[in-house]
Design a protein around this motif. Structure first.
Motif, mmCIF file in Angstrom:
data_model
loop_
_atom_site.group_PDB
_atom_site.id
_atom_site.type_symbol
_atom_site.label_atom_id
_atom_site.label_comp_id
_atom_site.label_asym_id
_atom_site.label_seq_id
_atom_site.Cartn_x
_atom_site.Cartn_y
_atom_site.Cartn_z
ATOM 1 N N VAL B 284 100.272 -69.464 38.923
ATOM 2 C CA VAL B 284 100.476 -68.103 39.429
ATOM 3 C C VAL B 284 101.476 -67.363 38.540
ATOM 4 O O VAL B 284 102.555 -67.877 38.235
ATOM 5 N N HIS B 285 101.073 -66.183 38.091
ATOM 6 C CA HIS B 285 101.961 -65.341 37.278
ATOM 7 C C HIS B 285 102.785 -64.416 38.170
ATOM 8 O O HIS B 285 102.237 -63.719 39.012
ATOM 9 N N ALA B 301 94.839 -66.886 47.399
ATOM 10 C CA ALA B 301 95.583 -65.718 46.933
ATOM 11 C C ALA B 301 94.932 -65.201 45.659
ATOM 12 O O ALA B 301 94.058 -65.843 45.102
ATOM 13 N N GLY B 302 95.361 -64.061 45.193
ATOM 14 C CA GLY B 302 94.811 -63.517 43.952
ATOM 15 C C GLY B 302 94.054 -62.252 44.257
ATOM 16 O O GLY B 302 94.517 -61.410 45.003
ATOM 17 N N GLY B 303 92.883 -62.091 43.698
ATOM 18 C CA GLY B 303 92.066 -60.914 43.974
ATOM 19 C C GLY B 303 92.495 -59.720 43.153
ATOM 20 O O GLY B 303 93.247 -59.849 42.197
ATOM 21 N N GLN B 304 92.014 -58.595 43.516
ATOM 22 C CA GLN B 304 92.231 -57.381 42.719
ATOM 23 C C GLN B 304 93.680 -56.926 42.787
ATOM 24 O O GLN B 304 94.261 -56.885 43.852
ATOM 25 N N GLN B 305 94.202 -56.590 41.638
ATOM 26 C CA GLN B 305 95.555 -56.026 41.594
ATOM 27 C C GLN B 305 95.507 -54.701 40.876
ATOM 28 O O GLN B 305 94.998 -54.638 39.808
#
Lengths: 298, 305
Positions: B284-285, B301-305
């Motif tokens: 994870v960044h 977690a993650g997805g569009q940012q």
């Protein structure tokens, strides 16, 4: 998206066209940048640089900066040779675009914006090379121009855009989410309108419109994904919009990662931690180049 | 806790820079990465070169290629690698050293954990500083949590486990006495709140600060002990695993995975990575920092940012 708000904006973006400062060389430059390095016409580039004394002065300044070992370059030709075509074209394009924003109008400051744009260009072309995407040049330009809409918002709704950035900064939130909330549209949509007016290529327009919503990209999803990931990486390596974004991103779990990996299976074997540290290594040059070109001189 | 310091003064001269084109440095870099997980991008090779130079003069190697032999084919290669890693990771450290990691903890991870745990009505946080050396890291974490005790962590209980293998380091950590170097990044406000004068030049951690930390001697290779550490939210293990061979590293990281709650994070040193060690963790960044997350239960977690 708030369609009415965007429609209100359209004539203002059309008016941008009439601005005397819009350099006519933007379009030819963008396409020149996209061609493979061996096909770029050196004489044409030197001509473009010489065409404008301010740009020529910038190129000389960068060529003579500590980054290039203070070479005492005096002619445009030797400056172009010292910098390399890629850097010269990038400086040219950045400088042209930079000029459409009057110095007192910048909302994100110019240095922050260009560090992010140039960072994204560089990361995009590195990632393109890492996964075997056949056109790293195109990835580079797409990275450089993906946030064109930020310039549009800066010019067409300066005060409201200032509030967006302030709110995003206070909430440590993503800029496009703050724009959606406060403006009713994002830099993706406003950027698309200008990109169409400027007759950018179809895939470049898609990058500008969909880099925050990869799954909606109709045709150029691979390129859009590449830019989306590079944009995120820049924002996560101190080359974002100049404020702290409270995000933790599992890039490999991102929709763009899946889309890019579908087309380029080599992505699965990219060592992302190592890739990130390589980016950090290259960022020093980005920062030095941008600072040499765009930092106000006193 | 050793800290990789690849950001110290640029001492490279013109001749060094030419020397850097020696492909042996890239080979040394890649070898260190594969064996220890520590990586230097090409632009920072001059720092690696200056660390190698110190060892080269000791072993009397004239060229990087000759030194590479010391690291790869000579009988004492393991010992030499260890000595080189010692040069790369500087033993001395100070409070609030890895700021991007600490910012990620406060701005991203704590809110995330609080939201997830609130849903379960479980208001308790466990942090672990694995390889805490003389204590700078656990005291930093303790200050960070205490500063949030009236904000994010109101109504929560929290503690920090600080472990090391070295008894002398642990004794130093327990005493909590620090000079200017260790406190260089600690603000005046925090010094006044969490430290008291010890002697003319040094400060000592207050009992309040100490009370948050439980010090213990733990060998990360000790399976019997590792198995019983459970329910940890975040582990900090900076530049400790670099000294382990791949097999022991894999085992320790597997333990870390089980020690962590689902959704919990492991942080390593800032130039260190879990290269080919454990594929179950999600990388994870965060802004300026990389963490390894034990995947949360439910949607990832993650997805569009």
């Amino acid at each position: 998206m708030n369609a009415d708000r965007l429609e209100e904006l359209r004539p203002r973006i059309r008016d941008l066209e009439a601005m005397p400062t819009i350099p006519t060389i933007i379009q030819p430059l963008a396409s020149a940048l996209m061609s493979p390095p061996e096909q770029v016409d050196l004489e044409r580039v030197i001509e473009l640089v010489s065409y404008d004394s301010t740009i020529a002065a910038q190129c000389l300044r960068v060529a003579n900066s500590p980054l290039f070992g203070r070479q005492n370059t005096e002619t445009v030709r030797s400056a172009v040779l010292a910098l390399g075509l890629k850097r010269v074209e990038t400086i040219l394009l950045g400088f042209c675009l930079n000029r459409i924003v009057p110095p007192d109008k910048w909302v994100l400051d110019a240095v922050t914006f260009w560090r992010h744009s140039l960072g994204c260009a560089l990361v995009s072309s590195k990632m393109a090379a890492a996964v075997g995407y056949p056109d790293p040049e195109k990835a580079y330009v797409a990275g450089l121009l993906h946030d064109l809409g930020i310039l549009v918002n800066t010019l067409t709704c300066t005060q409201e855009f200032r509030k967006c950035i302030q709110a995003a900064s206070n909430g440590q939130a993503a800029l496009h989410q703050s724009e959606q909330e406060h403006l009713g549209f994002t830099h993706c949509q406003s950027g698309k309108i200008l990109a169409e007016q400027w007759h950018f290529s179809a895939d470049l327009i898609e990058v500008i419109e969909f880099h925050h919503d990869v799954v909606a990209a109709p045709a150029a999803r691979t390129l859009v994904s590449l830019i989306h990931l590079s944009d995120l990486l820049c924002r996560l390596r101190h080359l974002g919009y100049g404020y702290y974004e409270a995000i933790g991103v599992n890039l490999a779990g991102d929709a763009a990662w899946a889309a890019l990996g579908e087309e380029y299976p080599a992505l699965a074997s990219v060592d992302l931690a190592r890739f990130t540290m390589d980016i950090d290594g290259a960022m020093d040059e980005i920062v030095a180049t941008v600072d040499a070109v765009f930092k106000p001189q006193y | 806790m050793g800290i990789v310091d690849m950001g110290t003064p640029k001492a490279a001269t013109k001749s060094d820079l030419e020397d850097l084109r020696d492909p042996a440095y890239l080979k040394i870099r890649d070898m260190i990465y594969q064996l220890s997980g520590i990586y230097q991008p090409e632009e920072k090779l001059y720092l690696l070169a200056s660390r190698c130079a110190r060892r080269m003069s000791v072993v009397k190697a004239k060229t990087p290629a000759e030194y590479l032999e010391h690291l790869t084919v000579r009988g004492n290669r393991e010992a030499e690698l260890r000595l080189l890693l010692n040069e790369i990771t500087i033993g001395e450290t100070y409070m609030f050293r890895s700021l991007p990691q600490l910012e990620a903890l406060r701005n991203v991870i704590l809110p995330q954990l609080i939201q997830a745990k609130n849903a379960m009505g479980f208001k308790r946080l466990h942090l672990w500083s694995a390889g805490c050396s003389t204590g700078e890291e656990p005291y930093t974490l303790a200050m960070l949590l205490l500063e949030e005790s009236e904000k994010l962590l109101r109504g929560w209980t929290f503690d920090i486990l600080a472990t090391d293998l070295n008894d002398n380091s642990l004794a130093g950590a327990k005493a909590g006495i620090y000079g200017e170097y260790a406190l260089r990044n600690t603000t005046e406000l925090l010094r006044r709140k969490y430290f008291k004068p010890y002697d003319e030049k040094r400060l000592q951690a207050t009992d309040q600060l100490k009370s948050l930390i439980r010090f213990d001697r733990v060998n990360l290779n000790d399976d019997a002990k590792m198995i019983f550490l459970k329910g940890v939210d975040v582990i900090f293990c900076c530049n400790v695993l670099i000294y382990f061979d791949l097999a022991s590293k894999r085992k320790v990281v597997q333990h870390f995975y089980s020690n962590l709650l689902s959704g919990g994070y492991l942080f390593l040193g800032h130039a260190e990575s879990l290269y080919q060690v454990d594929g179950r963790f999600h990388l994870v960044h965060f802004p300026g920092a990389i963490g390894y997350q034990r995947p949360p239960i439910g949607p990832t977690a993650g997805g569009q940012q």
